[in-house]
Design an enzyme around this catalytic site. Structure first.
Site, PDB file in Angstrom:
ATOM      1  N   ASP A   1      26.205  12.028 -12.864  1.00 24.19           N
ATOM      2  CA  ASP A   1      27.079  11.176 -12.072  1.00 24.19           C
ATOM      3  C   ASP A   1      26.649   9.732 -12.315  1.00 24.19           C
ATOM      4  O   ASP A   1      25.559   9.482 -12.832  1.00 24.19           O
ATOM      5  CB  ASP A   1      26.924  11.563 -10.597  1.00 24.19           C
ATOM      6  CG  ASP A   1      27.736  10.680  -9.672  1.00 24.19           C
ATOM      7  OD1 ASP A   1      28.877  10.344 -10.033  1.00 24.19           O
ATOM      8  OD2 ASP A   1      27.235  10.321  -8.598  1.00 24.19           O
TER       9      ASP A   1
ATOM     10  N   ASP B   1      23.987  12.677  -6.799  1.00 25.14           N
ATOM     11  CA  ASP B   1      23.424  12.340  -5.491  1.00 25.14           C
ATOM     12  C   ASP B   1      24.376  12.584  -4.330  1.00 25.14           C
ATOM     13  O   ASP B   1      23.974  12.494  -3.180  1.00 25.14           O
ATOM     14  CB  ASP B   1      23.002  10.874  -5.463  1.00 25.14           C
ATOM     15  CG  ASP B   1      24.199   9.940  -5.384  1.00 25.14           C
ATOM     16  OD1 ASP B   1      25.177  10.169  -6.128  1.00 25.14           O
ATOM     17  OD2 ASP B   1      24.165   8.992  -4.581  1.00 25.14           O
TER      18      ASP B   1
ATOM     19  N   ASP C   1      29.042  16.065  -5.996  1.00 24.84           N
ATOM     20  CA  ASP C   1      28.287  16.527  -7.165  1.00 24.84           C
ATOM     21  C   ASP C   1      27.756  17.952  -6.991  1.00 24.84           C
ATOM     22  O   ASP C   1      27.154  18.494  -7.920  1.00 24.84           O
ATOM     23  CB  ASP C   1      27.102  15.589  -7.447  1.00 24.84           C
ATOM     24  CG  ASP C   1      27.542  14.171  -7.742  1.00 24.84           C
ATOM     25  OD1 ASP C   1      28.542  14.011  -8.470  1.00 24.84           O
ATOM     26  OD2 ASP C   1      26.900  13.225  -7.249  1.00 24.84           O
TER      27      ASP C   1
END
Length: 1233
Positions: A428, A890, A894
């Site tokens: 990410d 995080d 995700d």
């Protein structure tokens, strides 16, 4: 805050204008309640009534343990014997109590019992920890209304459905509650849901108006109500129900529900009614077990076990055939060949007349005798080793983030070695590569750009172009704000705006409206420090916090919020004095992924009704009125410039509403919000969409999400290690590309293959609205672009040209279709880096009918949609390449990606802890990934690989001597060793050294692992656990077994063993062979260890010493227990020089080939880690050795700043050298040696 003041008389007309709407009095919208799935009935304040007792709802006691006292033994034993190896050993041990057994049943049962006991103790310890956590939670206390009408503290586990509870500030909700009232005069409260969804922002909840007056404990004496609602389910974000209070019935929504384990914040107290308890609560319903993951080494180990079991069956069958033949021929012409077996008076086991049946029984005997080919303690040893490896990872101070007091945390021990085999990292961006700590840097207002800040992307771009940027310092500007202490979230420098200077600007009225929108169009909660009067904010996102801080710093300070108003301190451009200004808050239309915008409707002090809106440029520009586009062209240019600088942008606009228009809108919105149906959110969006049109453009904001410290360096190291990096981001393509340059994922000279559907043809089709044509043309376009990209890769083969693939979300949707994804993956694998940008919700809606991964309703949350897309990409890479993938993120969006990947790494960042809770390993910063993989990953891979190989080696040595002795004894089923010798081999004499290898061994130090990242490829290519290496260790075991058996038997066969002339008995032969094996396998371990510690010395030499101590103690026991080992060492072996000479000679002969092979390989065909180990010898005196090694065997980087340096270096070479430069590292690479 104002809400903490003394409660005022309520004006109900204002309570429902915020988010929940005034409830209707009828029951037109309750058609679902009472039907299937909506049958729950709660009698409020009557938990002990007869009707409530008949419902028999779950108690509030929650247990997360795997076992109970009653079920521990049977359930734990079942778990242990689900393993095929343990089941086999149990069967063999059970047969040990029959006549077929070559050893006693007790001796075979003890080691199995020990191994099972250790595993069960481990399970019990882990479950005891869970039990203590449950005990702590269940024994928490909360105020509950008792039968006498008073409120007193009661344990959570005692709560019942219908109880009225009082939860105080910073307390957790003990069950799912229906909010009745709160300390605020308008019955609102603020809730933190980090334990549920990982989000740290506060959520606002509000009770129904009819119950908001129940503000005192005494008010509940006459309170009676009946709630009908949905049955228990796992959906955290939905709730359908109604409450009958008096004669009226009121609809309930998630706005009135407080979920268990949420936390009450910024509110003194609330009263609530328990509606779901214990395992019926949404958080428990939602708590599913994470997917079971196994490492590739563990899966391969299972195959080895199956191979050894097959080998065991084969040699048992072969031996049984020979035994049957020899048994049939035992009596021939009246003569007995094997007279000592007494075939003339034998039982069925040796009866020549029943040779076939005897062979069958011998087969069972052989299966038991040869089970030492399979290491009984392998699984439990690996489990213990992995747990201790996790301890080292958790305690690594160089992966400790002091700022947040967060160490690394290996949440599962199953995947330690997998950390050393990662081929592709899928990351990410926001909060992972960047800090997710936004800073307001620039803005465009009325077509004028403001702000002089320089972003990290701009610095990186300038460095790329070779033209350093001159940054404005405080000495070169009159802006006094530069001299002020830095403010978190605000890095804006422009003296045209700061210190009230904006009133002198040509469009000061637009600037005023712009910052008013920033201060008002938000859901932040202000906290005023009573001593310093300083205002801080609790915001739903870092972006929103940056906006209200920016407004405050410019002079529009948001300092007070009530349910119906927002108050600012702002500068009056006429009087030039600051004063308080209040805005009546009429409606908040919240942000979601399909709308991509947020709006508020307020009434100012001049009684003007205003709609204030902020959102993505892709949805805002199309909503502008003809007269509101005055600054559109300039604003678009500035937005593109900001995107190029890596900034996140939002467009701000507004419009005025007349009373009639607002009245109609308000009625429609209230009707939509009060609808008790599954499509309520869609109805709300439809009504809001009608109002959010004909807007007047004010400008755009630009905030910077800075890269985390060490990100470029980490990416560079991972690239040198040969690890590929994919970035999956929700940013615009321009922003993502420039972030790629800033973190060295992209570089100058890298050819960019951009796949997008932003073409004139597709845009024209989108305007026509024909979904079938759009899908058909889009897919054709994507296939064509992918084929063009593959052609570029093919044409560049043999050159140093490097490619990067950038694809937007709409294109990615079609690229992931069944017949296209293989081509897309082939193209992506050929590129040095891949960046996937997420599409807009509108674009997703256009293809939602055609793709299963976007078939979810566009009204779903951003985290659900984004998470599903990311997990699809992760699955494609994992299954398409067949190599180890690692996902790192995080946020809540995700989670799917982390669970889908082979390894999920969670960043404990600002977005909460849900990613961490769903991860396999948690770290605080992306840069720690470098040490996690290159150091701990490499060590764990090497340790586990070597440990497993050694396990099979030592068992092959022991098991093959049994097989050779069987041949020597004409397959009679006679064991070569004493029963307890065999039982204790794997447990006492060889297990600890291999455990020390798995925990402490280091082929190279951490410093050298980072200095030579190419070493990591040993794990990626699996050179240390290849079939060739595994079978070479097994063959080494076979050779050692042959040396032990033949040398020992030949040495002891005829000549006298002791001074008195006695010959060696079978017992002496077995003891001598066993002693040789103990020395050989432990000395082999000593030779295999790369990094000796005192623990290695203790375990290796201590295991040998324990063998002699065991001989003394066991041999001194009575013959009925010690049997063939009675005083064997004192009277026979220890006093014989032959015993010691044979042991020394056999051990040396068995180890010489390994030493010779290792020496030749290290000298002439060294592996990469062996070359690096040479630094220990040469590095201190000859630093040039290390430099030579790095230069000679370095991997040609394709991304990272090292790749930039190499590109410049190779760019000066002549073209004819390109091919040689490209192939140089592979030609001399020692990885596969």
């Amino acid at each position: 805050m104002g809400g903490r003041e003394k409660r005022r008389k309520l004006r109900l007309s204002k309570i429902y204008t915020y988010a929940c709407g005034r409830p209707p009095t009828g029951s037109d919208h309750h058609e679902e309640v009472g039907g299937p799935g909506f049958s729950r009935v709660v009698f409020c304040n009557e938990p002990n009534s007869a009707e409530a007792a008949l419902k028999n709802y779950a108690t509030n006691y929650v247990s997360t343990t795997k076992y109970t006292i009653a079920t521990f033994i049977p359930k734990s034993l079942f778990e242990q014997f689900r393993r095929v190896a343990n089941l086999y050993f149990l069967l063999a041990a059970s047969l040990g109590f029959t006549r077929l057994s070559p050893y006693s049943g007790v001796s075979s049962m003890v080691p199995l019992s020990f191994v099972i006991l250790v595993s069960m103790i481990k399970e019990a310890v882990e479950d005891w920890k869970r039990f203590k956590q449950d005990l702590e939670v269940n024994n928490r206390k909360v105020k509950v209304r008792l039968g006498d009408g008073s409120f007193d503290y009661t344990e959570w586990k005692q709560l019942k459905v219908g109880d009225v509870v009082k939860v105080e500030k910073d307390g957790f909700f003990p069950a799912d509650l229906l909010l009745i009232s709160s300390s605020y005069d308008d019955a609102i409260c603020y809730v933190e849901t980090m334990n549920l969804d990982g989000e740290t922002n506060l959520k606002l909840k509000q009770a129904l108006g009819v119950t908001s007056g129940l503000s005192e404990e005494s008010d509940f004496r006459q309170f009676k109500a009946m709630v009908k609602c949905e049955d228990p389910n796992a959906n955290l974000y939905s709730f359908v129900g109604s409450m009958k209070y008096g004669v009226e019935q009121y609809p309930l929504s998630p706005q009135q529900v407080l979920l268990r384990d949420s936390k009450l914040r910024n509110t003194e107290y609330i009263y609530g009614v328990v509606i779901f308890t214990g395992h019926d609560t949404k958080v428990i319903q939602n708590s599913t077990e994470p997917p079971s993951k196994r490492s590739k080494i563990e899966k391969k180990m299972d195959k080895i076990i199956y191979f050894l079991f097959s080998l065991l069956v084969v040699i048992s069958a072969c031996g049984s055939v020979f035994f049957g033949i020899w048994t049939k021929q035992d009596i021939k012409n009246g003569r007995m060949k094997r007279w000592y077996l007494r075939p003339d008076d034998a039982s069925i086991l040796f009866d020549p007349k029943k040779a076939g049946l005897a062979a069958l029984f011998h087969f069972l005997t052989a299966l038991m005798l040869y089970n030492y080919f399979i290491p009984i303690s392998l699984y439990v040893s690996i489990e213990i080793v992995k747990i201790l490896q996790c301890v080292f990872i958790n305690r690594d101070q160089k992966m400790y983030y002091e700022e947040y007091d967060r160490p690394a945390h290996a949440r599962t021990s199953n995947l330690n070695e997998e950390l050393g085999q990662v081929d592709t990292v899928l990351s990410d961006k926001t909060g992972t590569l960047t800090c997710n700590s936004m800073e307001f840097l620039k803005c465009s207002v009325a077509g004028v750009a403001y702000g002089h800040g320089i972003t990290e992307v701009e610095r990186a771009m300038a460095k790329k172009k070779g033209s350093p940027i001159h940054e404005i310092s405080s000495s070169e500007t009159d802006d006094e704000s530069v001299l002020k202490p830095s403010v978190k979230g605000f890095n804006f420098m422009d003296d045209r705006i700061m210190n009230g200077n904006w009133i002198r600007e040509p469009h000061s009225d637009v600037i005023q409206k712009f910052f008013r929108v920033l201060a008002i169009c938000q859901t932040a909660i202000p906290e005023v420090n009573e001593e310093s009067s300083k205002v801080t904010y609790e915001a739903e996102s870092p972006d929103e916090a940056a906006f209200v801080i920016a407004a405050r710093e410019v002079g529009f300070k948001f300092f007070k919020r009530t349910q119906t108003s927002i108050s600012l301190h702002e500068l009056d451009p006429i009087s030039r004095e600051k004063g308080e200004r209040s805005y009546e808050l009429l409606h908040v239309i919240e942000f979601n992924s399909s709308r991509k915008r947020m709006s508020v409707i307020v009434k100012n002090e001049e009684n003007q009704i205003l709609l204030l809106s902020k959102g993505a440029d892709s949805v805002m520009f199309e909503r502008l009125s003809e007269k509101g586009r005055k600054f559109e062209e300039e604003t678009r240019e500035h937005i593109n410039e900001y995107a190029d600088a890596g900034l996140r942008t939002l467009v701000l606009a507004y419009r005025k509403l007349d009373e009639e228009e607002y009245k109609n809108f308000s009625g429609e919105l209230l009707q939509a919000k009060n609808s008790v149906s599954a499509d309520r959110d869609e109805k709300v969006d439809e009504v809001a969409d009608k109002m959010e049109r004909d807007l007047i453009l004010l400008g755009a904001t630009a905030v910077e999400d800075k890269l985390q410290n060490g990100v470029p360096e980490c990416i560079d190291k991972l690239a040198q290690a040969g690890i590929k990096l994919w970035v999956l981001t929700g940013d615009k393509m321009e922003t993502a590309i420039n972030i790629g340059f800033a973190c060295s994922l992209l570089r100058q000279g890298m050819e960019q293959i951009i796949i997008t559907l932003d073409t004139p043809q597709i845009k024209w089709l989108e305007k026509q609205g024909d979904k079938d044509e759009i899908a058909k043309a889009s897919k054709a376009s994507i296939v064509e672009q992918i084929n063009e990209g593959k052609s570029q890769l093919v044409s560049s083969m043999g050159s140093t040209e490097v490619f990067a693939l950038i694809i937007d979300g709409k294109a990615l949707a079609f690229a992931l279709e069944g017949d296209v994804k293989s081509k897309f993956l082939e193209l992506a694998i050929g590129c040095a880096s891949v960046i996937c940008c997420r599409s807009s919700p509108k674009q997703k809606a256009l293809v939602s009918d055609f793709l299963n991964f976007v078939s979810y309703s566009v009204t779903r949350s951003h985290s659900e949609t984004s998470s599903h897309c990311k997990s699809q990409v992760t699955r494609l890479v994992k299954e398409g390449t067949g190599k180890t993938t690692l996902a790192i993120g995080d946020g809540a969006n995700d989670v799917g990606m982390l669970q889908e990947a082979d390894i999920g790494v969670g960043i404990s960042g600002v977005e909460g802890m849900q990613a961490v809770m769903s991860s396999d390993v948690a770290i605080a910063q992306f840069c720690f990934l470098e040490r996690l993989l290159l150091v701990h990953g490499h060590w764990c891979y090497r340790r586990i690989s070597s440990m497993i190989c050694y396990f099979f080696y030592k068992n092959m040595v022991f098991g093959f001597t049994l097989f050779l002795y069987e041949i020597f004894a004409s397959f009679s089923g006679q064991a070569a060793y004493n029963d307890w010798f065999m039982s204790t081999y794997n447990v006492f004499f060889t297990s600890l050294p291999v455990a020390a290898l798995g925990i402490f061994d280091q082929d190279v130090s951490a410093r050298l692992c980072l200095q030579f990242p190419l070493l990591y490829q040993e794990g990626v290519q699996n050179v240390l656990f290849s079939w060739r290496r595994i079978f070479s260790w097994m063959l080494n075991g076979v050779y050692s077994a042959a040396v032990v058996f033949f040398f020992t038997t030949r040495a002891l066969q005829i000549q006298a063993f002791r001074r008195g002339g006695e010959l060696a008995s079978r017992d002496v032969l077995g003891t001598t062979m066993y002693t040789c094996i103990v020395w050989i396998v432990n000395c082999q371990m000593a030779l295999a260890v790369s990094y000796f510690t005192w623990i290695h010395h203790l375990f290796v030499w201590g295991s040998i010493a324990v063998w002699y101590l065991f001989l003394l103690i066991y041999g001194s026991l009575t013959p009925t227990f010690s049997t063939t080992a009675y005083k064997i060492f004192i009277e026979a072996c220890g006093s014989s020089p032959s015993y010691w000479v044979i042991t020394f000679f056999v051990a040396v002969c068995a180890l010489i080939p390994y030493v010779v092979y290792s020496t030749i390989q290290m000298k002439f065909f060294p592996m990469y880690h062996e070359l690096i180990q040479g630094i220990r010898v040469y590095g201190k005196d000859d630093p040039e050795y290390g430099k030579m090694l790095k230069m000679r065997y370095s991997r040609r980087s394709t991304v990272g700043f090292s790749a930039r340096r190499e590109a410049k270096f190779y760019g000066t070479k002549k073209p004819r050298n390109k091919k040689r430069q490209e192939s140089r590292p592979n030609e001399e690479s020692p990885i596969n040696a």
